[in-house]
Design an enzyme around this catalytic site. Structure first.
Site, PDB file in Angstrom:
ATOM      1  N   GLY A 176     122.708   1.594 -39.678  1.00  0.00           N
ATOM      2  CA  GLY A 176     121.475   1.337 -40.413  1.00  0.00           C
ATOM      3  C   GLY A 176     121.021   2.591 -41.131  1.00  0.00           C
ATOM      4  N   GLU A 414     125.929  -3.954 -31.084  1.00  0.00           N
ATOM      5  CA  GLU A 414     125.895  -3.378 -29.728  1.00  0.00           C
ATOM      6  C   GLU A 414     126.963  -4.001 -28.842  1.00  0.00           C
ATOM      7  OE1 GLU A 414     124.699  -0.781 -29.125  1.00  0.00           O
ATOM      8  OE2 GLU A 414     123.004  -0.556 -30.478  1.00  0.00           O
TER       9      GLU A 414
HETATM   10  C1  LIG Z   1     109.061  -8.565 -24.144  1.00  0.00           C
HETATM   11  C2  LIG Z   1     110.066  -7.472 -24.311  1.00  0.00           C
HETATM   12  C3  LIG Z   1     110.437  -7.358 -25.727  1.00  0.00           C
HETATM   13  C4  LIG Z   1     111.417  -6.268 -25.907  1.00  0.00           C
HETATM   14  C5  LIG Z   1     111.577  -6.060 -27.310  1.00  0.00           C
HETATM   15  C6  LIG Z   1     112.437  -4.919 -27.490  1.00  0.00           C
HETATM   16  C7  LIG Z   1     112.650  -4.687 -28.885  1.00  0.00           C
HETATM   17  C8  LIG Z   1     113.902  -3.933 -29.003  1.00  0.00           C
HETATM   18  C9  LIG Z   1     114.379  -4.022 -30.320  1.00  0.00           C
HETATM   19  C10 LIG Z   1     115.826  -3.803 -30.330  1.00  0.00           C
HETATM   20  C11 LIG Z   1     116.233  -4.172 -31.682  1.00  0.00           C
HETATM   21  C12 LIG Z   1     117.423  -3.501 -31.988  1.00  0.00           C
HETATM   22  C13 LIG Z   1     117.657  -3.443 -33.445  1.00  0.00           C
HETATM   23  C14 LIG Z   1     118.887  -2.686 -33.535  1.00  0.00           C
HETATM   24  C15 LIG Z   1     119.486  -2.690 -34.860  1.00  0.00           C
HETATM   25  C16 LIG Z   1     120.970  -2.766 -34.806  1.00  0.00           C
HETATM   26  C17 LIG Z   1     121.624  -1.766 -33.927  1.00  0.00           C
HETATM   27  C18 LIG Z   1     123.084  -1.975 -33.865  1.00  0.00           C
HETATM   28  C19 LIG Z   1     123.735  -0.705 -33.471  1.00  0.00           C
HETATM   29  C20 LIG Z   1     125.206  -0.831 -33.128  1.00  0.00           C
HETATM   30  O1  LIG Z   1     125.793  -1.848 -33.176  1.00  0.00           O
HETATM   31  S1  LIG Z   1     125.925   0.633 -32.621  1.00  0.00           S
HETATM   32  C21 LIG Z   1     127.606   0.260 -32.322  1.00  0.00           C
HETATM   33  C22 LIG Z   1     127.804  -0.517 -31.089  1.00  0.00           C
HETATM   34  N1  LIG Z   1     129.186  -0.599 -30.781  1.00  0.00           N
HETATM   35  C23 LIG Z   1     129.619  -1.134 -29.693  1.00  0.00           C
HETATM   36  O2  LIG Z   1     128.845  -1.616 -28.894  1.00  0.00           O
HETATM   37  C24 LIG Z   1     131.105  -1.069 -29.458  1.00  0.00           C
HETATM   38  C25 LIG Z   1     131.539  -2.006 -28.386  1.00  0.00           C
HETATM   39  N2  LIG Z   1     132.701  -1.476 -27.711  1.00  0.00           N
HETATM   40  C26 LIG Z   1     132.627  -0.789 -26.571  1.00  0.00           C
HETATM   41  O3  LIG Z   1     131.557  -0.547 -26.032  1.00  0.00           O
HETATM   42  C27 LIG Z   1     133.928  -0.332 -26.016  1.00  0.00           C
HETATM   43  O4  LIG Z   1     134.916  -0.304 -26.979  1.00  0.00           O
HETATM   44  C28 LIG Z   1     134.394  -1.174 -24.839  1.00  0.00           C
HETATM   45  C29 LIG Z   1     134.656  -2.596 -25.266  1.00  0.00           C
HETATM   46  C30 LIG Z   1     133.351  -1.167 -23.745  1.00  0.00           C
HETATM   47  C31 LIG Z   1     135.663  -0.524 -24.310  1.00  0.00           C
HETATM   48  O5  LIG Z   1     135.422   0.864 -24.135  1.00  0.00           O
HETATM   49  P1  LIG Z   1     136.611   1.899 -24.018  1.00  0.00           P
HETATM   50  O6  LIG Z   1     136.114   3.218 -23.512  1.00  0.00           O
HETATM   51  O7  LIG Z   1     137.408   1.940 -25.214  1.00  0.00           O
HETATM   52  O8  LIG Z   1     137.436   1.142 -22.961  1.00  0.00           O
HETATM   53  P2  LIG Z   1     138.009   1.432 -21.637  1.00  0.00           P
HETATM   54  O9  LIG Z   1     138.774   0.225 -21.329  1.00  0.00           O
HETATM   55  O10 LIG Z   1     138.716   2.726 -21.717  1.00  0.00           O
HETATM   56  O11 LIG Z   1     136.822   1.583 -20.613  1.00  0.00           O
HETATM   57  C32 LIG Z   1     136.894   2.576 -19.708  1.00  0.00           C
HETATM   58  C33 LIG Z   1     135.948   2.357 -18.564  1.00  0.00           C
HETATM   59  O12 LIG Z   1     134.633   2.642 -19.000  1.00  0.00           O
HETATM   60  C34 LIG Z   1     133.785   1.577 -18.683  1.00  0.00           C
HETATM   61  N3  LIG Z   1     132.765   1.526 -19.721  1.00  0.00           N
HETATM   62  C35 LIG Z   1     132.894   1.100 -20.981  1.00  0.00           C
HETATM   63  N4  LIG Z   1     131.717   1.201 -21.609  1.00  0.00           N
HETATM   64  C36 LIG Z   1     130.851   1.729 -20.733  1.00  0.00           C
HETATM   65  C37 LIG Z   1     129.477   2.067 -20.803  1.00  0.00           C
HETATM   66  N5  LIG Z   1     128.751   1.866 -21.921  1.00  0.00           N
HETATM   67  N6  LIG Z   1     128.892   2.592 -19.723  1.00  0.00           N
HETATM   68  C38 LIG Z   1     129.588   2.766 -18.579  1.00  0.00           C
HETATM   69  N7  LIG Z   1     130.901   2.456 -18.448  1.00  0.00           N
HETATM   70  C39 LIG Z   1     131.516   1.943 -19.520  1.00  0.00           C
HETATM   71  C40 LIG Z   1     134.683   0.385 -18.646  1.00  0.00           C
HETATM   72  O13 LIG Z   1     134.089  -0.631 -17.895  1.00  0.00           O
HETATM   73  C41 LIG Z   1     135.916   0.960 -18.019  1.00  0.00           C
HETATM   74  O14 LIG Z   1     135.682   1.064 -16.632  1.00  0.00           O
HETATM   75  P3  LIG Z   1     136.898   1.112 -15.615  1.00  0.00           P
HETATM   76  O15 LIG Z   1     136.247   1.341 -14.294  1.00  0.00           O
HETATM   77  O16 LIG Z   1     137.544  -0.224 -15.714  1.00  0.00           O
HETATM   78  O17 LIG Z   1     137.820   2.224 -16.029  1.00  0.00           O
HETATM   79  C1  LIG Z   2     123.302  -6.120 -38.504  1.00  0.00           C
HETATM   80  C2  LIG Z   2     124.266  -5.135 -37.930  1.00  0.00           C
HETATM   81  C3  LIG Z   2     123.842  -3.853 -37.661  1.00  0.00           C
HETATM   82  C4  LIG Z   2     124.738  -2.907 -37.164  1.00  0.00           C
HETATM   83  N1  LIG Z   2     124.312  -1.629 -36.971  1.00  0.00           N
HETATM   84  C5  LIG Z   2     125.192  -0.683 -36.563  1.00  0.00           C
HETATM   85  C6  LIG Z   2     124.812   0.664 -36.425  1.00  0.00           C
HETATM   86  O1  LIG Z   2     123.666   1.026 -36.648  1.00  0.00           O
HETATM   87  N2  LIG Z   2     125.727   1.569 -36.046  1.00  0.00           N
HETATM   88  C7  LIG Z   2     127.008   1.228 -35.784  1.00  0.00           C
HETATM   89  O2  LIG Z   2     127.787   2.108 -35.437  1.00  0.00           O
HETATM   90  N3  LIG Z   2     127.401  -0.046 -35.877  1.00  0.00           N
HETATM   91  C8  LIG Z   2     126.544  -1.011 -36.274  1.00  0.00           C
HETATM   92  N4  LIG Z   2     126.943  -2.319 -36.399  1.00  0.00           N
HETATM   93  C9  LIG Z   2     128.328  -2.657 -36.126  1.00  0.00           C
HETATM   94  C10 LIG Z   2     128.491  -3.465 -34.853  1.00  0.00           C
HETATM   95  O3  LIG Z   2     128.290  -2.663 -33.736  1.00  0.00           O
HETATM   96  C11 LIG Z   2     129.890  -4.111 -34.853  1.00  0.00           C
HETATM   97  O4  LIG Z   2     129.918  -5.042 -35.908  1.00  0.00           O
HETATM   98  C12 LIG Z   2     130.156  -4.770 -33.533  1.00  0.00           C
HETATM   99  O5  LIG Z   2     130.350  -3.800 -32.535  1.00  0.00           O
HETATM  100  C13 LIG Z   2     131.375  -5.708 -33.592  1.00  0.00           C
HETATM  101  O6  LIG Z   2     132.486  -5.068 -34.045  1.00  0.00           O
HETATM  102  P1  LIG Z   2     133.373  -5.622 -35.261  1.00  0.00           P
HETATM  103  O7  LIG Z   2     132.457  -5.953 -36.360  1.00  0.00           O
HETATM  104  O8  LIG Z   2     134.428  -4.622 -35.497  1.00  0.00           O
HETATM  105  O9  LIG Z   2     133.995  -6.970 -34.723  1.00  0.00           O
HETATM  106  P2  LIG Z   2     135.459  -7.188 -34.184  1.00  0.00           P
HETATM  107  O10 LIG Z   2     135.615  -6.339 -32.945  1.00  0.00           O
HETATM  108  O11 LIG Z   2     136.444  -7.008 -35.261  1.00  0.00           O
HETATM  109  O12 LIG Z   2     135.377  -8.712 -33.744  1.00  0.00           O
HETATM  110  C14 LIG Z   2     135.974  -9.776 -34.490  1.00  0.00           C
HETATM  111  C15 LIG Z   2     136.499 -10.846 -33.524  1.00  0.00           C
HETATM  112  O13 LIG Z   2     137.528 -10.275 -32.723  1.00  0.00           O
HETATM  113  C16 LIG Z   2     137.288 -10.560 -31.361  1.00  0.00           C
HETATM  114  N5  LIG Z   2     137.735  -9.427 -30.516  1.00  0.00           N
HETATM  115  C17 LIG Z   2     137.684  -8.111 -30.791  1.00  0.00           C
HETATM  116  N6  LIG Z   2     138.127  -7.382 -29.754  1.00  0.00           N
HETATM  117  C18 LIG Z   2     138.477  -8.246 -28.789  1.00  0.00           C
HETATM  118  C19 LIG Z   2     138.973  -8.117 -27.461  1.00  0.00           C
HETATM  119  N7  LIG Z   2     139.198  -6.933 -26.908  1.00  0.00           N
HETATM  120  N8  LIG Z   2     139.205  -9.236 -26.748  1.00  0.00           N
HETATM  121  C20 LIG Z   2     138.952 -10.460 -27.274  1.00  0.00           C
HETATM  122  N9  LIG Z   2     138.458 -10.646 -28.526  1.00  0.00           N
HETATM  123  C21 LIG Z   2     138.217  -9.557 -29.271  1.00  0.00           C
HETATM  124  C22 LIG Z   2     135.773 -10.709 -31.245  1.00  0.00           C
HETATM  125  O14 LIG Z   2     135.414 -11.510 -30.122  1.00  0.00           O
HETATM  126  C23 LIG Z   2     135.438 -11.388 -32.566  1.00  0.00           C
HETATM  127  O15 LIG Z   2     135.606 -12.776 -32.405  1.00  0.00           O
HETATM  128  C24 LIG Z   2     126.067  -3.282 -36.892  1.00  0.00           C
HETATM  129  C25 LIG Z   2     126.479  -4.586 -37.133  1.00  0.00           C
HETATM  130  C26 LIG Z   2     125.603  -5.519 -37.640  1.00  0.00           C
HETATM  131  C27 LIG Z   2     126.087  -6.911 -37.909  1.00  0.00           C
END
Ligand SMILES: CCCCCCCCCCCCCCCCCCCC(=O)SCCNC(=O)CCNC(=O)[C@H](O)C(C)(C)COP(=O)(O)OP(=O)(O)OC[C@H]1O[C@@H](n2cnc3c(N)ncnc32)[C@H](O)[C@@H]1OP(=O)(O)O
Ligand SMILES: Cc1cc2nc3c(=O)[nH]c(=O)nc-3n(C[C@H](O)[C@H](O)[C@H](O)COP(=O)(O)OP(=O)(O)OC[C@H]3O[C@@H](n4cnc5c(N)ncnc54)[C@H](O)[C@@H]3O)c2cc1C
Length: 646
Positions: A176, A414
C-alpha cells in the site's frame, strides 16, 4: 421513524444497551467509543460519497481525510492504540485509507523490531508522520517467503547494504501507499560474506523528504483494482540501492559482516501475525455491519404475500430468516472470538518480548487458521446479505457492494487463506505428540484423549448416540470430536509416506484433508469460545437470547457439514433429521429480537453509510435523495446526447 422498525424495537425481550456493553467489554468502553464517535459530527469530515468520485478524486479525498485524522487525533489527545483504531474505523467508515498501512504494518514493525538505538531514531519520525511508511514484502512473482528474490547484500567497505530487485518477478508489488509513502520496510534475502541468511527487514527511503520526488528508485501505483480504490497499492523496483547498516531491523550483521542469529527467524514475520489476529475482529465487525443493514431493511421492506393479507415484512419469510439469522449468530460468535484472539495475541506477544518463545508456534497456527476461517465465512456472508436485499442491495447506496469489495481481499492478503489453513503442520505435530503420550496444553489439549475416544470413520450404527441436539455442551463435544479429522489428515500423510513418497509430496497429496482438518479445528474453537462466553453473562434475558444464537450457530454448522458428523458417527441419521426442525424453532425464537440484536452492535448511521441500514428505517425517501445526487443528474441533458445521439 418508520413504524415497522419502532414496533420491532418494542418487541425486544432484553436490554439492548446492556448487550452493547458486553460486546464492547464494559460500560466504560462503550462510553469512550461513543465519545470518539462524536467526531462524526465534525464538519471537517463531511465528505461526498466516494461512489460519486473518480479514482484520483477518491485517493485525494482519502489522503485529505487521513491527514485530518492525524491532526484531530493530536487535538483530542487520543494516543492509546486501541482508541486510535476505534477512532479510525469510525471515521474511515467502509473504506480503507492511504495511510492505513503506516498504522497497521509500518509502525508495528518498527515497534517490534527496532533495537533501542533504532527506536530512538525512527519512532519519533514515524509517529510524527514525517516518515510515512509502507510494508514491501510481496513480489510480482512470489509471496512465499522463502521464495522472495529481493536481495540485501552487505558491503563491509562502506558499511552499507545494497538492495536489489534482480529480476522482473522480484519487483515488489502490492505494498500500500506507493504514491503516499516516503519510506518502506523492505523484506529481502540477506547476503553477507557470500552466504544467504534468509529473509530480513530493512528500512529503505523511497522519496525525498521535502519534494516527495522518488529517489533513484522506480516506485508507483499498480492501477485500479476490484476495490481498495482509495489505496495506492504500489510497485517498487530497487536497482542496487544503498542503505546504511543501521537500517537493518534487529541488526543481525556486525560491522565485519559476521551474521548473528536471532532468537527465532520467525520473529521477522511478527507483523503478519499481528494483522492476522486483527482480521478476526474485523471479520466480526463487517459481518455485524452487513447483518445490521440486511435485517433492518428486511424489517421495513414489504413484499408479496404469505396469507391473503397486506404484504408482510420480508423478515417474516422463513427463507429470509434462514439466510440472515445464522449470519447474525456468526457475527456474535466472531465478536467473542475476536476478543479471544486479541487477548491471546497480547498475552503471547508479551511473553515473547520477555524472551519466552514457547507459544509462538501456537499463536502462528491459531491466528493463521482463524484469520482464514473468519474471513472466508464473512466474505460469503456479506454477499448473502446483499442478495437478501434484492435489487436495492445491488445499489451502492446499500453499502453492501462496498463492504464486499473492501473486505474480500482479506481472504488473500496477509497470507492467502488456503495457504494459511495449510499452516496446520502444528495440528498434525500436536496430534503426533498426543499419540505418543505427551500431554498437550492450551487449545490443542482436546487431542490428549483422542485414543480413548477412537473417533474414526466406522458405521454410525456401531456407536452410541452421544448427542442431545438441544444441549450446547453436547454440541461443543461433537465439534471437538469432529476436529479429530486431523487424524485422517495425519493418516493420509502416513499412507503417502508408506508409498515411498517424499515428505513434501506426501504433504501435498494430503492437502485437502489438511485444510478440512484445519477448518474443523477452527469451527470447534468458534463454537467453544461462543459457548464459554455464555457462562460469563449474568443477565438472564441476554443469556437466553445469546444461547439461542449459539445453538443456531452450532446446529447450522452441523447441518452444513452433516457428512463429517455422520461419517464419524457423532450423530445418528434420526438426530440429523431433527436438526432442521430445531433450526426452524430457533429462527422463530430469534425473530422478535432480530432488530434489537443488530441495534446492540451500535453502529452510528454515518459509520454504516447505508441507506438501507438507517436506524430510522426511512429507506425509500432517502434512496430517492441519494440517487438525485448522482453526477449523471448534474445536468438535465447529458453532454453525450449532443455528442452522439442528437
Ligand atoms: C471490534 C474489533 C474491530 C477490529 C478492527 C481492527 C481493524 C484492523 C484493520 C486491519 C485492516 C488491515 C488493512 C490492511 C491492508 C492490507 C495489508 C496487507 C498486507 C500484506 O498482505 S503483507 C504480505 C503478507 N504476506 C503473507 O502473509 C505471506 C504468506 N506466506 C507466509 O507467511 C509464508 O510463506 C508461509 C506460508 C507461512 C511459509 O513460510 P516459510 O518460512 O517460507 O515456510 P516454512 O515452511 O519454512 O516455515 C517454517 C516454520 O515457521 C513457521 N512459521 C511460518 N510463519 C510463521 C509466523 N508468522 N510465525 C511463527 N512461525 C511461523 C512454520 O509453521 C514452520 O514451522 P515448523 O515448526 O513446521 O518448522
Ligand atoms: C488489497 C491488497 C493489499 C495488499 N497489500 C500488501 C502490502 O501492503 N504489502 C505486501 O507485501 N503485500 C500486499 N499484498 C499482497 C498479498 O499479501 C498477497 O497477494 C497474498 O499474500 C497472496 O499471495 P499471491 O497474490 O502471490 O497469491 P498466490 O500465492 O499466487 O495464490 C494463488 C493461488 O495459489 C494457491 N497456492 C499458493 N501457494 C500454495 C500452497 N503452498 N499450497 C496450496 N495452494 C497454494 C492459493 O491458494 C491461490 O489459490 C496485498 C494484496 C492485496 C490484494
Amino acid at each position: 421513524m418508520n413504524p415497522d422498525i419502532v414496533k420491532e424495537r418494542q418487541n425486544a425481550s432484553f436490554d439492548v444497551q446492556k448487550l452493547t456493553y458486553i460486546l464492547d467489554g464494559g460500560p466504560e468502553k462503550t462510553k469512550r467509543r461513543r465519545e470518539i464517535s462524536l467526531v462524526l459530527n465534525d464538519p471537517d469530515f463531511d465528505e461526498e460519497d466516494p461512489n460519486f468520485l473518480s479514482r484520483s478524486e477518491r485517493y485525494e479525498q482519502a489522503v485529505r481525510k487521513s491527514a485530518q485524522m492525524i491532526l484531530k487525533l493530536r487535538e483530542y489527545g487520543i494516543s492509546d492504540p486501541a482508541e486510535i483504531n476505534c477512532y479510525k474505523s469510525v471515521v474511515r467508515g467502509n473504506f480503507h485509507e492511504s495511510l492505513g498501512l503506516h498504522y497497521v504494518m509500518f509502525l508495528p514493525t518498527l515497534y517490534s523490531q527496532c533495537d533501542q538505538e533504532q527506536s530512538k531514531k525512527w519512532l519519533p519520525l514515524a509517529t510524527s508522520f514525517e516518515v510515512l511508511g509502507t510494508y514491501a514484502q510481496t513480489e510480482l512473482g512470489h509471496t512465499h517467503l522463502r521464495g522472495l528474490e529481493t536481495t540485501a547484500t552487505f558491503d563491509p567497505t562502506t558499511q552499507e547494504f545494497v538492495l536489489n530487485s534482480p529480476t522482473v518477478t522480484s519487483i515488489k508489488w502490492w505494498p500500500g501507499a506507493g504514491k503516499t509513502s516516503n519510506h518502506a520496510v523492505v523484506l529481502a534475502q540477506l547476503y553477507t560474506r557470500g552466504k544467504c541468511h534468509g529473509l530480513h527487514a530493512f528500512i529503505v527511503q523511497l522519496r525525498h523528504m521535502d519534494t516527495h520526488e522518488p529517489l533513484p528508485i522506480l516506485v508507483g501505483d499498480i492501477g485500479p483494482k476490484f476495490g481498495f480504490s482509495e489505496v495506492d497499492n504500489g510497485f517498487l523496483k530497487l536497482d542496487h540501492v544503498r542503505i546504511p547498516r543501521e537500517n537493518m531491523l534487529m541488526k543481525h550483521v556486525e560491522p565485519d559482516g559476521r551474521y548473528v542469529k536471532p532468537a527465532s527467524a520467525k520473529l521477522t514475520y511478527g507483523t503478519m501475525v499481528f494483522i492476522r489476529s486483527l482480521l478476526v475482529g474485523l471479520s466480526a465487525l463487517v459481518m455485524a455491519k452487513s447483518c445490521t443493514i440486511a435485517i433492518r431493511y428486511s424489517a421495513v421492506r414489504h413484499q408479496s404475500e404469505i396469507r391473503s393479507e397486506p404484504e408482510p415484512q420480508i423478515l417474516d419469510y422463513q427463507t429470509q430468516q434462514y439466510k440472515l439469522f445464522p449470519l447474525l449468530a456468526t457475527a456474535y460468535a466472531f465478536s467473542f472470538v475476536g476478543q479471544y484472539m486479541t487477548e491471546t495475541y497480547y498475552r503471547i506477544s508479551g511473553d515473547i518480548n520477555q524472551g519466552d518463545l514457547s507459544e509462538l508456534p501456537e499463536l502462528h497456527a491459531v491466528s493463521a487458521g482463524l484469520k482464514a476461517f473468519t474471513t472466508w465465512t464473512t466474505n460469503t456472508g456479506i454477499e448473502v446479505c446483499r442478495m437478501s436485499c434484492g435489487g436495492h442491495g445491488y445499489s451502492r447506496s446499500s453499502a453492501l457492494p462496498d463492504l464486499y469489495a473492501e473486505f474480500t481481499p482479506t481472504c488473500t492478503y496477509e497470507g492467502e487463506n488456503t495457504v494459511m489453513m495449510l499452516q496446520t503442520a502444528y495440528l498434525v505435530k500436536s496430534y503426533r505428540q498426543a499419540k505418543a503420550g505427551e500431554q498437550l496444553r492450551g487449545i490443542m489439549s482436546y487431542l490428549n484423549d483422542m485414543e480413548q475416544r477412537h473417533v474414526r470413520a466406522h458405521p454410525a450404527s456401531a456407536r452410541p448416540a452421544l448427542v442431545d441436539i438441544n444441549d450446547l455442551s453436547d454440541l461443543v463435544e461433537s465439534y471437538k470430536l469432529r476436529a479429530a479429522l486431523v487424524e485422517s489428515a495425519a493418516k493420509s500423510i502416513q499412507q503417502e509416506l508408506q508409498k515411498r513418497r517424499s515428505h513434501e509430496d506426501a504433504w501435498n497429496n494430503s492437502a485437502i484433508d489438511l485444510v478440512k482438518a484445519s477448518d474443523a479445528h477452527c469451527h470447534y474453537m468458534v463454537v467453544k469460545l461462543f459457548t464459554d462466553k455464555l457462562s460469563e453473562i449474568g443477565d438472564p434475558d441476554i443469556n437466553l437470547v445469546l444461547t439461542t444464537l449459539a445453538q443456531l450457530y452450532a446446529l447450522h454448522g452441523i447441518a452444513l457439514n452433516s457428512g463429517d458428523f455422520l461419517q464419524a458417527g457423532l450423530l445418528t441419521v434420526p438426530q440429523m433429521q431433527q436438526i432442521p426442525v430445531r433450526i426452524k424453532e430457533l429462527l422463530c425464537l430469534i425473530r422478535p429480537n432480530a432488530v434489537a440484536l443488530v441495534d446492540a452492535f451500535d453502529f452510528p448511521d454515518k459509520v454504516l453509510s447505508s441507506v438501507l441500514g438507517r436506524y430510522d428505517g426511512n429507506v425509500y425517501e432517502n434512496l430517492f435523495e441519494w440517487a438525485r445526487r448522482s453526477p449523471l443528474n448534474a445536468t438535465e441533458v447529458h453532454e453525450s446526447f449532443h455528442k452522439y445521439l442528437k
